[in-house]
Design a protein around this motif. Structure first.
Motif, PDB file in Angstrom:
ATOM      1  N   ARG A  99      26.713  33.631  24.680  1.00 24.21           N
ATOM      2  CA  ARG A  99      28.135  33.919  24.824  1.00 24.21           C
ATOM      3  C   ARG A  99      28.368  35.266  25.506  1.00 24.21           C
ATOM      4  O   ARG A  99      29.309  35.417  26.296  1.00 24.21           O
ATOM      5  N   VAL A 100      27.509  36.244  25.212  1.00 21.77           N
ATOM      6  CA  VAL A 100      27.572  37.537  25.899  1.00 21.77           C
ATOM      7  C   VAL A 100      27.235  37.355  27.381  1.00 21.77           C
ATOM      8  O   VAL A 100      27.910  37.893  28.265  1.00 21.77           O
ATOM      9  N   TYR A 101      26.209  36.573  27.632  1.00 16.84           N
ATOM     10  CA  TYR A 101      25.782  36.301  29.005  1.00 16.84           C
ATOM     11  C   TYR A 101      26.891  35.613  29.797  1.00 16.84           C
ATOM     12  O   TYR A 101      27.206  36.006  30.930  1.00 16.84           O
ATOM     13  N   VAL A 102      27.518  34.590  29.221  1.00 20.09           N
ATOM     14  CA  VAL A 102      28.593  33.864  29.900  1.00 20.09           C
ATOM     15  C   VAL A 102      29.787  34.784  30.148  1.00 20.09           C
ATOM     16  O   VAL A 102      30.407  34.755  31.227  1.00 20.09           O
ATOM     17  N   ALA A 103      30.125  35.621  29.170  1.00 19.20           N
ATOM     18  CA  ALA A 103      31.276  36.516  29.304  1.00 19.20           C
ATOM     19  C   ALA A 103      31.061  37.527  30.435  1.00 19.20           C
ATOM     20  O   ALA A 103      31.958  37.746  31.270  1.00 19.20           O
ATOM     21  N   TRP A 104      29.879  38.150  30.491  1.00 20.72           N
ATOM     22  CA  TRP A 104      29.624  39.138  31.537  1.00 20.72           C
ATOM     23  C   TRP A 104      29.492  38.489  32.908  1.00 20.72           C
ATOM     24  O   TRP A 104      29.881  39.081  33.929  1.00 20.72           O
ATOM     25  N   THR A 105      28.957  37.278  32.951  1.00 19.23           N
ATOM     26  CA  THR A 105      28.917  36.552  34.221  1.00 19.23           C
ATOM     27  C   THR A 105      30.331  36.306  34.733  1.00 19.23           C
ATOM     28  O   THR A 105      30.608  36.441  35.932  1.00 19.23           O
ATOM     29  N   ALA A 106      31.235  35.966  33.824  1.00 20.27           N
ATOM     30  CA  ALA A 106      32.628  35.746  34.209  1.00 20.27           C
ATOM     31  C   ALA A 106      33.260  37.023  34.764  1.00 20.27           C
ATOM     32  O   ALA A 106      34.051  36.973  35.715  1.00 20.27           O
ATOM     33  N   VAL A 107      32.916  38.168  34.187  1.00 17.66           N
ATOM     34  CA  VAL A 107      33.431  39.447  34.695  1.00 17.66           C
ATOM     35  C   VAL A 107      32.983  39.670  36.138  1.00 17.66           C
ATOM     36  O   VAL A 107      33.787  40.014  37.018  1.00 17.66           O
ATOM     37  N   ILE A 108      31.683  39.462  36.396  1.00 19.18           N
ATOM     38  CA  ILE A 108      31.142  39.660  37.741  1.00 19.18           C
ATOM     39  C   ILE A 108      31.773  38.688  38.733  1.00 19.18           C
ATOM     40  O   ILE A 108      32.140  39.059  39.859  1.00 19.18           O
ATOM     41  N   VAL A 109      31.911  37.423  38.319  1.00 22.13           N
ATOM     42  CA  VAL A 109      32.516  36.429  39.205  1.00 22.13           C
ATOM     43  C   VAL A 109      33.970  36.789  39.493  1.00 22.13           C
ATOM     44  O   VAL A 109      34.435  36.684  40.639  1.00 22.13           O
ATOM     45  N   PHE A 110      34.693  37.215  38.462  1.00 23.76           N
ATOM     46  CA  PHE A 110      36.106  37.557  38.638  1.00 23.76           C
ATOM     47  C   PHE A 110      36.262  38.722  39.609  1.00 23.76           C
ATOM     48  O   PHE A 110      37.118  38.677  40.509  1.00 23.76           O
ATOM     49  N   LEU A 111      35.421  39.753  39.478  1.00 13.52           N
ATOM     50  CA  LEU A 111      35.541  40.930  40.342  1.00 13.52           C
ATOM     51  C   LEU A 111      35.124  40.609  41.776  1.00 13.52           C
ATOM     52  O   LEU A 111      35.870  40.859  42.730  1.00 13.52           O
ATOM     53  N   PHE A 112      33.930  40.043  41.937  1.00 10.83           N
ATOM     54  CA  PHE A 112      33.423  39.765  43.281  1.00 10.83           C
ATOM     55  C   PHE A 112      34.169  38.598  43.922  1.00 10.83           C
ATOM     56  O   PHE A 112      34.467  38.624  45.116  1.00 10.83           O
ATOM     57  N   GLY A 113      34.456  37.559  43.137  1.00 19.58           N
ATOM     58  CA  GLY A 113      35.180  36.411  43.681  1.00 19.58           C
ATOM     59  C   GLY A 113      36.590  36.782  44.094  1.00 19.58           C
ATOM     60  O   GLY A 113      37.073  36.355  45.147  1.00 19.58           O
ATOM     61  N   GLY A 114      37.256  37.588  43.262  1.00 16.30           N
ATOM     62  CA  GLY A 114      38.607  38.021  43.608  1.00 16.30           C
ATOM     63  C   GLY A 114      38.632  38.868  44.862  1.00 16.30           C
ATOM     64  O   GLY A 114      39.499  38.703  45.731  1.00 16.30           O
ATOM     65  N   LEU A 115      37.653  39.784  44.987  1.00 13.26           N
ATOM     66  CA  LEU A 115      37.577  40.634  46.177  1.00 13.26           C
ATOM     67  C   LEU A 115      37.275  39.794  47.416  1.00 13.26           C
ATOM     68  O   LEU A 115      37.904  39.986  48.476  1.00 13.26           O
ATOM     69  N   ALA A 116      36.330  38.862  47.294  1.00 10.74           N
ATOM     70  CA  ALA A 116      35.985  38.006  48.435  1.00 10.74           C
ATOM     71  C   ALA A 116      37.170  37.142  48.847  1.00 10.74           C
ATOM     72  O   ALA A 116      37.400  36.910  50.040  1.00 10.74           O
ATOM     73  N   SER A 117      37.932  36.665  47.870  1.00 10.33           N
ATOM     74  CA  SER A 117      39.111  35.851  48.191  1.00 10.33           C
ATOM     75  C   SER A 117      40.141  36.667  48.962  1.00 10.33           C
ATOM     76  O   SER A 117      40.737  36.184  49.933  1.00 10.33           O
ATOM     77  N   LEU A 118      40.343  37.919  48.547  1.00 10.32           N
ATOM     78  CA  LEU A 118      41.300  38.780  49.240  1.00 10.32           C
ATOM     79  C   LEU A 118      40.844  39.112  50.658  1.00 10.32           C
ATOM     80  O   LEU A 118      41.655  39.187  51.583  1.00 10.32           O
ATOM     81  N   LEU A 119      39.533  39.304  50.845  1.00  7.18           N
ATOM     82  CA  LEU A 119      39.011  39.724  52.148  1.00  7.18           C
ATOM     83  C   LEU A 119      38.826  38.565  53.124  1.00  7.18           C
ATOM     84  O   LEU A 119      39.075  38.712  54.322  1.00  7.18           O
ATOM     85  N   PHE A 120      38.383  37.427  52.622  1.00  4.49           N
ATOM     86  CA  PHE A 120      37.952  36.346  53.522  1.00  4.49           C
ATOM     87  C   PHE A 120      38.835  35.103  53.470  1.00  4.49           C
ATOM     88  O   PHE A 120      38.671  34.211  54.313  1.00  4.49           O
ATOM     89  N   GLU A 121      39.732  35.008  52.518  1.00  6.94           N
ATOM     90  CA  GLU A 121      40.595  33.835  52.402  1.00  6.94           C
ATOM     91  C   GLU A 121      42.050  34.251  52.556  1.00  6.94           C
ATOM     92  O   GLU A 121      42.404  35.426  52.365  1.00  6.94           O
ATOM     93  N   SER A 122      42.869  33.310  52.918  1.00  4.45           N
ATOM     94  CA  SER A 122      44.289  33.604  53.119  1.00  4.45           C
ATOM     95  C   SER A 122      45.131  32.461  52.561  1.00  4.45           C
ATOM     96  O   SER A 122      44.623  31.375  52.267  1.00  4.45           O
ATOM     97  N   GLY A 123      46.418  32.729  52.423  1.00  2.00           N
ATOM     98  CA  GLY A 123      47.340  31.691  51.979  1.00  2.00           C
ATOM     99  C   GLY A 123      47.238  31.351  50.514  1.00  2.00           C
ATOM    100  O   GLY A 123      47.570  30.226  50.108  1.00  2.00           O
ATOM    101  N   GLN A 124      46.797  32.296  49.691  1.00  2.00           N
ATOM    102  CA  GLN A 124      46.651  32.006  48.259  1.00  2.00           C
ATOM    103  C   GLN A 124      47.977  31.632  47.619  1.00  2.00           C
ATOM    104  O   GLN A 124      48.019  30.748  46.737  1.00  2.00           O
ATOM    105  N   ALA A 125      49.054  32.284  48.048  1.00  4.66           N
ATOM    106  CA  ALA A 125      50.367  31.966  47.479  1.00  4.66           C
ATOM    107  C   ALA A 125      50.767  30.528  47.814  1.00  4.66           C
ATOM    108  O   ALA A 125      51.301  29.803  46.957  1.00  4.66           O
ATOM    109  N   LYS A 126      50.462  30.098  49.027  1.00  2.63           N
ATOM    110  CA  LYS A 126      50.777  28.725  49.421  1.00  2.63           C
ATOM    111  C   LYS A 126      49.927  27.729  48.647  1.00  2.63           C
ATOM    112  O   LYS A 126      50.397  26.665  48.246  1.00  2.63           O
ATOM    113  N   VAL A 127      48.644  28.080  48.445  1.00  9.54           N
ATOM    114  CA  VAL A 127      47.762  27.216  47.644  1.00  9.54           C
ATOM    115  C   VAL A 127      48.339  27.050  46.246  1.00  9.54           C
ATOM    116  O   VAL A 127      48.357  25.944  45.694  1.00  9.54           O
ATOM    117  N   TRP A 128      48.819  28.148  45.680  1.00  6.76           N
ATOM    118  CA  TRP A 128      49.389  28.103  44.331  1.00  6.76           C
ATOM    119  C   TRP A 128      50.616  27.198  44.283  1.00  6.76           C
ATOM    120  O   TRP A 128      50.849  26.517  43.277  1.00  6.76           O
TER     121      TRP A 128
END
Length: 283
Positions: free
Chosen positions: A163-192
């Motif tokens: 559970r500790v492992y899954v929680a910290w993995t989620a933190v890393i994914v949230f930080l790096f995934g969110g940054l990558a989405s902002l830098l390399f993807e567009s139209g998130q508001a439209k997707v929503w």
């Protein structure tokens, strides 16, 4: 274990559905999944940190944003059935890494099984009559190389509560995934606005059924039964994903997929039965 395999197989299909036929981008999906996991498992971030915390962070980076980034990018074009077959290549790749990294020995039977399995991988990836690979499956291959590295690296980390492992993995994914989405993807508001349902459905399924339930049961089984009895059953993930992909997504099973499966799956069984390190996380 069969329920875990069903959920894992369903995750390939759910992600392929959300990414292949909608405007949902891969890093946005990974970030949404991580956010839901943190809502469910965030309390375990406050547990005492493991002694090899930064080594665990490296593992989380491999099996989190690197794995999911490649996986979700590949699933934009690759089929769920082909992805599930190729996912089994992680076991021979982890075995190869364990030889060089952990100095483990490999007998001739496992060595032969590794060679044949990797031949099956190349059969699947390369389109017949073409000199170029299937780019979607190349991304999938990258995803499971990252997973194999994380799997072997995890063996160098002292016991960590899943559970500790899954929680910290989620933190890393949230930080790096969110940054990558902002830098390399567009139209998130439209997707929503347009594709909120597939985004949230795929993210919720992955968070609840895979990250929380399937991973939890998988670790419990590894603590209860011998590894070489549990790991080979993971091949059933491919069976479930293939059936669901054909039935629900109307996917085509190309001959090279079936031939690759004939080469890969029996070899994975041989390698796993002879004691390869068990995968510590599955999609």
């Amino acid at each position: 274990m069969m329920i875990c395999c069903l959920f894992w197989g369903g995750n390939f299909v759910m992600a392929a559905w959300a990414l292949g036929g909608t405007t949902v981008p891969p890093f946005m999906l990974a970030t949404a999944r991580a956010a839901l996991v943190l809502l469910l498992m965030g309390v375990f971030l406050f547990r005492p940190l493991p002694k090899q915390f930064w080594r665990m962070m490296f593992v989380c980076l491999c099996v989190g944003p690197l794995h999911l980034g490649f996986l979700y990018t590949g699933l934009q074009t690759a089929s769920a059935s082909a992805t599930s077959i190729l996912s089994q290549s992680m076991i021979p790749m982890a075995t190869i890494l364990s030889v060089f990294w952990l100095k483990e020995s490999v007998g001739w039977k496992r060595g032969l099984a590794i060679v044949v399995a990797m031949v099956g991988v190349f059969v699947m990836i390369y389109e017949p009559g073409a000199l170029r690979p299937d780019i979607g499956l190349v991304y999938i291959m990258g995803a499971y190389i990252a997973m194999a590295v994380g799997t072997v690296a995890m063996r160098r980390v002292p016991d960590v509560d899943w559970r500790v492992y899954v929680a910290w993995t989620a933190v890393i994914v949230f930080l790096f995934g969110g940054l990558a989405s902002l830098l390399f993807e567009s139209g998130q508001a439209k997707v929503w606005e347009v594709d909120k349902v597939p985004l949230l459905t795929a993210a919720a399924y992955a968070a609840l059924c895979v990250s929380v339930f399937a991973h939890g049961q998988y670790f419990r089984l590894l603590q209860t039964y011998p590894v070489n009895r549990v790991v080979p059953l993971g091949i059933m993930t491919t069976v479930f994903a293939t059936v669901l992909g054909v039935v629900l997504l109307d996917e085509t099973l190309y001959q090279r997929y079936m031939f690759g499966a004939i080469l890969i799956l029996p070899c994975v069984w041989v390698i796993a039965r002879r004691g390869t390190p068990a995968p510590l996380d599955v999609d």
